[in-house]
Write an enzyme that holds these catalytic residues in place. Sequence first.
Site, PDB file in Angstrom:
ATOM      1  CD  GLU A  36      77.424 108.296  24.417  1.00 44.71           C
ATOM      2  OE1 GLU A  36      76.730 108.361  25.445  1.00 44.71           O
ATOM      3  OE2 GLU A  36      76.930 108.334  23.273  1.00 44.71           O
ATOM      4  CE  LYS A  56      76.102 111.910  25.697  1.00 44.25           C
ATOM      5  NZ  LYS A  56      74.825 112.159  24.999  1.00 44.25           N
TER       6      LYS A  56
END
Length: 295
Positions: free
Chosen positions: A176, A213
């Site tokens: 992420e 993400k």
Amino acid sequence: MNQEQLDRIRTGKGFIAALDQSGGSTPKALLQYGITEDRYTGDEEMFVRVHEMRTRIIQSPAFSSASILGAILFENTMDRKIEGLYTAQYLWEKKEIVPFLKIDQGLADVDGGVQIMKPIPGLDELLARANERGIFGTKMRSVIKEANPEGIRKVVEQQFELGKRIIAAGLVPIIEPEVDIHSADKAESEELLKAEIRKQVDLLPSEDRIMLKLSIPTKDDFYRDLMDDPRIVRVVALSGGYERDDANARLARNHGLIASFSRALAEGLTAQQSDESFNQMLSETVQSIYEASIT
């Protein structure tokens, strides 16, 4: 790695619920839920309150595998139980929702236009415990604030370096590198980020599996090509501070990109609501995020 869980995340229709606020963000999450700081004393009581909140969300009929593929927990939640089962076990065995664990310990100060992750002491032990508790994958967050090529390279290299340790432990890492939605050069940062991600993915062995993400991109369908790589199980999006309706509208324009919202998921839920009102509000929220995720 659980093949049934892998198939569900790869091909299922729905989104991933992020229930992983921790440490410094917990009082804010509780306040949003209507629990002020005078309602608890010290960290232990705070974490009891937040587990009660998460248990209420997870046990709601609205929190269903019909719309939700996975849920991200933080370490304290993973170690607590719901109806006598560890939270991850409960999610999979009772709800058929795939459990993930947030493993990062927060962000370092801004340097070179980015915030890399702080060191994660005891990572190997944490990953071993995650396996014991029935966790499928992990999540770790960095932040990009400026289109600084060197800073962005550092963020992505650190993410993949840790990702390889997570893969070696038998878990699937959610990588992420968030681009700050308020960044003045967000689109340029995304161009640099995608190039660095592509470089690192191309170095992975064909059998490795990761997830990404990412912030909802400025340019619609910008990450579509990454979704076609067999090493990338799924690309999910964070709400990043957008209000839920705005986040949903932006998400829906990105085909194949699914939500992994936290603040936008809990928006409007409070401890003071009756179960009927709480479940109705959560049901409407889940449905709206689900519809934005299946475009």
